[in-house]
Scaffold this active site. Structure first.
Site, PDB file in Angstrom:
ATOM      1  N   HIS A 144       2.346  -7.475  -0.832  1.00  0.00           N
ATOM      2  CA  HIS A 144       1.331  -6.368  -0.970  1.00  0.00           C
ATOM      3  C   HIS A 144       0.631  -6.255   0.352  1.00  0.00           C
ATOM      4  O   HIS A 144      -0.255  -5.363   0.472  1.00  0.00           O
ATOM      5  CB  HIS A 144       0.333  -6.583  -2.075  1.00  0.00           C
ATOM      6  CG  HIS A 144       0.982  -7.066  -3.317  1.00  0.00           C
ATOM      7  ND1 HIS A 144       1.357  -8.303  -3.893  1.00  0.00           N
ATOM      8  CD2 HIS A 144       1.454  -6.090  -4.405  1.00  0.00           C
ATOM      9  CE1 HIS A 144       1.891  -8.046  -5.086  1.00  0.00           C
ATOM     10  NE2 HIS A 144       2.303  -6.832  -5.282  1.00  0.00           N
ATOM     11  N   GLU A 163      -2.896  -4.957  -2.384  1.00  0.00           N
ATOM     12  CA  GLU A 163      -2.652  -3.776  -1.489  1.00  0.00           C
ATOM     13  C   GLU A 163      -3.690  -3.001  -1.051  1.00  0.00           C
ATOM     14  O   GLU A 163      -3.838  -2.681   0.197  1.00  0.00           O
ATOM     15  CB  GLU A 163      -1.478  -2.995  -2.300  1.00  0.00           C
ATOM     16  CG  GLU A 163      -1.160  -1.805  -0.886  1.00  0.00           C
ATOM     17  CD  GLU A 163      -0.357  -0.916  -1.720  1.00  0.00           C
ATOM     18  OE1 GLU A 163       0.487  -1.462  -2.726  1.00  0.00           O
ATOM     19  OE2 GLU A 163      -0.018   0.183  -1.540  1.00  0.00           O
ATOM     20  N   SER A 194       0.651  -3.786 -10.890  1.00  0.00           N
ATOM     21  CA  SER A 194       0.030  -2.447 -10.901  1.00  0.00           C
ATOM     22  C   SER A 194       1.324  -1.194 -11.265  1.00  0.00           C
ATOM     23  O   SER A 194       0.890  -0.389 -12.224  1.00  0.00           O
ATOM     24  CB  SER A 194      -0.352  -1.779  -9.556  1.00  0.00           C
ATOM     25  OG  SER A 194      -0.591  -0.559  -9.499  1.00  0.00           O
TER      26      SER A 194
END
Ligand code: SF4
Length: 539
Positions: free
Chosen positions: A293, A345, A442
């Site tokens: 990430h 991220e 995610s």
């Protein structure tokens, strides 16, 4: 002769029970009674022809064999064996439930594919559950025999299951035993009374779960989303940790989860990786890998300050967004990063230019932007967003800042886009969509939302144990997708477990073929000759 005891529920006239959703074999009268008491709707009474029918099948292998022959002739939709049993391993306590992954004995082994589904449902019902092989023997286990059976891999023992599962006649079967005696004492022991009572209490709790199992039984079609599972960035990140362990030896520290998947993290931990939240937890001089990430420049600077040996597993597509953030900030833009607060991220990308970036999570957030020059606003995106969700925010940005600029193509990566298209394709024909992925992934969560937006109920599962039997009732077509961080093996495990409830036919629904590969970082390439160099394509 039916081969069944008089209170079995099988009439002498017909010789066979009515065809039911689930035929439950309970060897002993007390076991059958405990199960019947636990059934919520009174199913299991002798006259009941509901979804669950409890049959008392008799004690020991000989009676079980005869009972199985009678039951097999009725071709039950599914068969369950439920009773008390003995523990073979020291971690099992009285009242625990063992769900058989397979049953051995009488010269053969029978697998129970639905074991993970049943085990997960029993745990959610509050029972302590262990899954593993159950051995069937033809005599009471004497002191000293536990170790021999355990050495063959069994974790519990009984005297009927191997014979009774033959009653499934090749159809699906599950076996469970509530532990009445543990491996540290003989069966003939005063403690057997309390152990037996605890086991029978557990059997009563098991009964409602068997009702849910009965409602889930049936043949199914499974639509497999294609592409699904690992993307190039995740494969690269996992390979980086594996190679680091191979080349440098354990332990190798990894800042944050290398990818957001519990199975991947657990596998790498077993291989010697140590996952930490921050660099402060990494000892001086150790090797640390940055996750897929990405990290902010601040984290890199801290690693340099502490002279840590680092390997960067940031996905090249995330690194591309970092570079865009730096470029826009250097050109004097306010950069609106469309993404979710708290995601690693997003934290890493925001860290590239903290004074020039603002997080935008919804279209409403656009009103709160305060650029010094409304003509110098740019936007970037988290790579794992849902495309339709992000486009609404871009519309809001364009409306307020007509000169807003963004990347040539949006930052949502090829793997996210392809998996969302694939899930839309399967959702159209499915009664239910299952998405393999962890709760902190995610891109996996976006797949659930994508299926729901397409009008199909959808659930995120880490593996077959997370599938609730109630979801499956009435679902004859199931769509199965997997997030970019979910191992392909999980998809196989889910299909196999569903096959434990009835015949499963699978059909691939492929919307794109992926050929993307990313090269390894130079620190590992120097010592590895058979891997690709820099990124070869990013389609
Ligand atoms: S989902 Fe996309 S951005 Fe994330 S690791 Fe995979 S390829 Fe890279």
């Amino acid at each position: 002769m039916t081969g069944l005891p008089a209170d079995s529920g099988v009439t002498a006239e017909t010789g066979l029970p009515a065809r039911t959703g689930l035929t439950v074999c309970a060897p002993l009268r007390v076991e059958a009674r405990a199960l019947r008491r636990g059934l919520q709707r009174g199913a299991g009474s002798d006259a009941d022809a509901g979804q669950v029918r409890v049959l008392r099948t008799g004690y020991g292998p000989r009676r079980s064999e005869a009972a199985a022959a009678s039951i097999a002739a009725s071709a039950p939709s599914m068969l369950a064996v439920a009773g008390v049993g003995g523990a073979l391993t020291s971690d099992l306590q009285v009242g625990d439930v063992v769900v058989a992954s397979q049953v051995t004995g009488d010269g053969g082994t029978v697998g129970c594919a639905a074991a993970p589904l049943l085990a997960g449902e029993l745990r959610r019902a509050g029972l302590r559950v262990t899954t593993g092989p159950i051995a069937t023997v033809d005599h009471l286990v004497r002191p000293g025999q536990h170790a021999r059976l355990a050495a063959d891999g069994a974790i519990a023992v009984d005297m009927e299951s191997r014979q009774l599962v033959a009653g499934a006649a090749g159809g699906p079967a599950v076996v469970l035993r509530a532990i009445s005696d543990t491996s540290d004492h003989a069966v003939v022991n005063p403690r057997i009374v309390t152990g037996g009572l605890a086991a029978l209490r557990s059997l009563r709790q098991v009964a409602p779960v068997l009702e849910r199992l009965a409602a889930a039984v049936g043949p199914r079609q499974v639509l497999l989303a294609g592409p699904r599972s690992f993307c190039a960035g995740v494969e690269r990140a996992i390979e980086i940790v594996e190679l680091a362990l191979e080349q440098h030896g354990a332990p190798v520290y990894v800042r944050k989860q290398i990818v957001h998947n519990a199975t991947v993290v657990a596998d790498l931990e077993r291989a010697g990786a140590i996952f930490v939240d921050e660099l402060g937890e990494v000892p001086d001089g150790a090797m640390v890998v940055f996750s897929a990430h990405g990290v902010s420049p601040e984290v890199r600077q801290e690693a340099t300050r502490r002279s840590l040996s680092t390997i960067d597993a940031t996905c090249p597509l995330v690194a591309k967004v970092h570079a865009e953030a730096r470029r826009y900030a250097a050109d004097g833009y306010l950069v609106a990063l469309i993404g979710h607060a708290g995601h690693e991220e997003v934290e890493g990308t925001m860290g590239e230019a903290p004074g020039a970036m603002a997080l935008v999570q919804t279209a409403d957030d656009v009103a709160g932007l305060r650029p010094s020059d409304p003509d110098k606003v740019a936007f970037l995106m988290q790579t794992t967003l849902a495309a339709d969700e992000a486009s609404g925010i871009v519309d809001a940005l364009t409306e307020r800042f007509p000169a807003v600029t963004g990347p040539g193509s949006d930052d949502i990566c090829y793997a996210t886009t392809n998996r969302q298209r694939a899930v839309r394709a399967i959702a159209a024909d499915a009664d239910l969509v299952l998405v393999a992925g962890s709760a902190n992934s995610s891109n996996s969560k976006r797949l659930v939302e994508t299926a729901e937006r397409a009008g199909t109920r959808a659930y995120l599962v880490d593996g077959p144990e997370d599938i609730q039997l109630g979801w499956l009732a009435g679902a004859s077509t199931i769509g199965l997708a997997a997030g970019a961080s979910a191992p392909p093996a999980i998809v196989g495990q889910i299909v196999s477990a569903l096959g434990g409830l009835g015949e499963v036919q699978t059909r691939e629904v492929v919307v794109a073929t992926e050929t993307v590969q990313f090269g390894l970082p130079k620190e590992l390439r120097q010592r590895t000759t058979d891997v690709p160099g820099p990124a070869v394509s990013t389609q």
